[in-house]
Design a protein around this motif. Structure first.
Motif, mmCIF file in Angstrom:
data_model
loop_
_atom_site.group_PDB
_atom_site.id
_atom_site.type_symbol
_atom_site.label_atom_id
_atom_site.label_comp_id
_atom_site.label_asym_id
_atom_site.label_seq_id
_atom_site.Cartn_x
_atom_site.Cartn_y
_atom_site.Cartn_z
ATOM 1 N N ALA A 156 0.820 -1.082 -0.102
ATOM 2 C CA ALA A 156 0.143 -0.098 -0.006
ATOM 3 C C ALA A 156 0.986 1.223 0.199
ATOM 4 N N VAL A 157 2.053 1.282 0.862
ATOM 5 C CA VAL A 157 2.829 2.443 1.124
ATOM 6 C C VAL A 157 3.314 2.558 -0.320
ATOM 7 N N VAL A 158 4.169 1.543 -0.928
ATOM 8 C CA VAL A 158 5.031 2.011 -2.172
ATOM 9 C C VAL A 158 4.071 1.953 -3.326
ATOM 10 N N GLY A 159 2.742 1.537 -3.222
ATOM 11 C CA GLY A 159 1.852 1.598 -4.370
ATOM 12 C C GLY A 159 1.511 2.955 -4.370
ATOM 13 N N GLN A 160 1.527 3.778 -3.523
ATOM 14 C CA GLN A 160 1.325 5.300 -3.426
ATOM 15 C C GLN A 160 2.665 6.198 -3.506
ATOM 16 N N TYR A 161 3.639 5.805 -3.062
ATOM 17 C CA TYR A 161 4.814 6.636 -2.938
ATOM 18 C C TYR A 161 6.269 5.957 -3.610
ATOM 19 N N GLY A 162 6.009 4.761 -4.105
ATOM 20 C CA GLY A 162 7.260 4.012 -4.919
ATOM 21 C C GLY A 162 7.245 3.956 -6.106
ATOM 22 N N ASN A 163 8.216 3.254 -6.693
ATOM 23 C CA ASN A 163 8.068 3.114 -8.164
ATOM 24 C C ASN A 163 7.950 1.691 -8.479
ATOM 25 N N LYS A 164 8.280 1.309 -9.767
ATOM 26 C CA LYS A 164 8.039 -0.188 -10.075
ATOM 27 C C LYS A 164 8.983 -0.932 -9.338
ATOM 28 N N ALA B 38 -6.724 -2.076 1.250
ATOM 29 C CA ALA B 38 -6.491 -1.442 2.522
ATOM 30 C C ALA B 38 -7.726 -1.633 3.619
ATOM 31 N N PHE B 39 -8.681 -1.346 2.824
ATOM 32 C CA PHE B 39 -10.135 -1.614 3.636
ATOM 33 C C PHE B 39 -10.165 -3.022 4.130
ATOM 34 N N ALA B 40 -9.936 -4.087 3.224
ATOM 35 C CA ALA B 40 -9.977 -5.437 3.758
ATOM 36 C C ALA B 40 -8.938 -5.728 4.641
ATOM 37 N N LEU B 41 -7.966 -5.128 4.526
ATOM 38 C CA LEU B 41 -6.860 -5.444 5.646
ATOM 39 C C LEU B 41 -7.295 -4.929 7.066
ATOM 40 N N GLY B 42 -7.908 -3.812 7.032
ATOM 41 C CA GLY B 42 -8.350 -3.250 8.294
ATOM 42 C C GLY B 42 -9.548 -3.975 8.855
ATOM 43 N N ASN C 227 14.498 5.105 -3.096
ATOM 44 C CA ASN C 227 13.597 5.989 -2.445
ATOM 45 C C ASN C 227 13.451 5.560 -0.866
ATOM 46 N N PRO C 228 13.737 6.259 0.046
ATOM 47 C CA PRO C 228 13.869 6.128 1.504
ATOM 48 C C PRO C 228 12.313 5.756 1.906
ATOM 49 N N ILE C 229 11.166 5.963 1.471
ATOM 50 C CA ILE C 229 10.003 5.925 2.013
ATOM 51 C C ILE C 229 9.614 4.375 1.731
ATOM 52 N N ALA C 230 10.493 3.698 0.367
ATOM 53 C CA ALA C 230 10.121 2.362 0.674
ATOM 54 C C ALA C 230 10.880 1.391 1.579
ATOM 55 N N GLY C 231 12.010 1.967 2.042
ATOM 56 C CA GLY C 231 12.450 1.436 3.068
ATOM 57 C C GLY C 231 12.000 1.448 4.542
ATOM 58 N N ALA C 232 11.405 2.626 4.679
ATOM 59 C CA ALA C 232 10.401 2.755 5.918
ATOM 60 C C ALA C 232 9.082 1.811 5.929
ATOM 61 N N ALA C 233 8.723 1.539 4.593
ATOM 62 C CA ALA C 233 7.552 0.817 4.628
ATOM 63 C C ALA C 233 7.558 -0.447 5.122
ATOM 64 N N GLU C 234 8.872 -1.009 5.632
ATOM 65 C CA GLU C 234 8.942 -2.202 6.195
ATOM 66 C C GLU C 234 8.837 -2.165 7.684
ATOM 67 N N GLY C 235 8.488 -0.771 8.124
ATOM 68 C CA GLY C 235 8.451 -1.082 9.780
ATOM 69 C C GLY C 235 7.048 -1.341 10.333
ATOM 70 N N SER C 236 6.644 -2.598 9.968
ATOM 71 C CA SER C 236 5.422 -3.403 10.587
ATOM 72 C C SER C 236 5.737 -4.630 10.870
ATOM 73 N N THR C 237 4.557 -5.186 11.600
ATOM 74 C CA THR C 237 4.200 -6.527 11.771
ATOM 75 C C THR C 237 3.203 -7.159 11.160
ATOM 76 N N ALA C 238 3.623 -8.166 10.640
ATOM 77 C CA ALA C 238 2.453 -9.004 9.743
ATOM 78 C C ALA C 238 1.405 -9.811 10.634
ATOM 79 N N GLY C 239 0.166 -9.841 10.317
ATOM 80 C CA GLY C 239 -0.689 -10.383 11.146
ATOM 81 C C GLY C 239 -0.384 -11.801 11.489
#
Length: 334
Positions: free
Chosen positions: A124-132, A208-212, A252-264
């Motif tokens: 979701a993050v790289v879809g909006q702020y990242g590249n291919k 994103a809604f389905a994830l929520g 792109n540093p935002i793609a690097g930051a996009a890993e700052g999560s825990t998976a369900g």
């Protein structure tokens, strides 16, 4: 009514607003959309299917010349995430009290939460702020999906021996295949590439809604302050580490930051570890709720943190993702 324009004014709005709205509904009225048929299929159970379609559309945008860059990004994120999570886990073992906990946290919960990332949020993050190439990096990030890297860390620490069978190559291929199908289509036909490109951004608010709908705010209460602390550490420590590592590589540093999560699915890791080594059985329940709390906390916090980082880059004149459209372009202000 300018819904799209309003969402775009909110940092990560196309992702965070649908996700939080769904999480609120799932917490307060969990059965509202669980009525079967198309409604449940799209709004509740559709995350995996929608993400798979997103990956196919993304794969179609990949030129075969950029595959090496994507794998390099995936390997870099994978390594950074694991090193940071394993280091914190080792620190927890060193400073754990007689009850085996550090700051109320079970070390295996720390390793499980910090080395495992939420692929849906990353996409979701790289879809909006990242590249291919940022999006294609997800094919390798699937390796940290599950207990495998937690096992590796514990093996290195001498806490347990390596256990076979906890990582499935089939599962990895199953994640990679939609990207490969899209890549084949896009490289065979430019018109198919253009056609599928439309799906990349359109699908974000829906998955994103389905994830929520898989997030329950009550899990934060169950996990207590320690679980929230784990979520904060996961976002700010692993996310920031990824940000600066990517920045150092001029990616792109935002793609690097996009890993700052825990998976369900990291919630199941403590039980998997205990099944392999009974020595961890005593902390399984506590570790499980702490990882669950981290999952919810990072799902809420990461989009907000990413929004802050995006604003910070924009103040420096960086346009996302335009300034990183091609990875050979170096942006000195990033």
């Amino acid at each position: 009514m300018k819904i799209k324009a309003t969402l775009e004014k909110i940092p990560g709005g196309m992702m965070v607003v649908p996700l939080l709205l769904a999480a609120i509904l799932n917490t307060l009225v969990p059965d509202l959309l669980r009525i079967g048929n198309f409604t449940q299929a799209l709004f509740v159970d559709g995350a995996s299917t929608l993400i798979a379609l997103f990956l196919l559309c993304t794969g179609a945008q990949i030129n075969l010349k950029t595959v090496g860059v994507s794998l390099g990004k995936g390997a870099t994120l994978l390594t950074t995430k694991w090193i940071v999570g394993a280091a914190f886990g080792l620190l927890a073992y060193f400073f754990a009290g007689e009850n085996g906990l550090w700051l109320g946290l079970a070390p295996i919960a720390i390793i499980a939460a910090m080395t495992n990332s939420n692929g849906g949020l990353y996409i979701a993050v790289v879809g909006q702020y990242g590249n291919k190439t940022d999006r294609a990096a997800y094919s390798l990030l699937a390796l940290n999906d599950g207990p495998f890297f937690t096992m590796v860390a514990l093996s290195i620490f001498g806490a347990m021996g390596f256990v076979d069978g906890l990582f499935s190559i089939t599962s990895f291929i199953a994640v990679l295949l939609p990207i490969i199908v899209g890549m084949v289509l896009g490289n065979l036909d430019e018109e198919m590439r253009s056609f599928l490109d439309q799906g990349s951004s359109m699908l974000i608010p829906f998955f994103a809604f389905a994830l929520g709908m898989g997030i329950d705010f009550s899990k934060i209460i169950e996990g207590g302050l320690s679980g929230i602390l784990l979520g904060l550490a996961t976002t700010f420590v692993t996310g920031t580490a990824g940000y600066f590592v990517f920045k150092a590589f001029k990616w792109n540093p935002i793609a690097g930051a996009a890993e700052g999560s825990t998976a369900g699915n990291a919630v199941a890791t403590p039980a998997a570890i205990a099944a392999a080594n009974a020595g961890f059985a005593g902390v399984v329940e506590l570790a499980t709720v702490q990882v669950a709390a981290s999952t919810v906390t990072t799902a809420i916090l990461l989009p907000i943190y990413v929004g802050f980082l995006v604003k910070r880059l924009e103040k420096k004149g960086v346009k996302l993702p335009d300034d990183y459209a091609e990875d050979y372009k170096r942006n000195a202000t990033a």
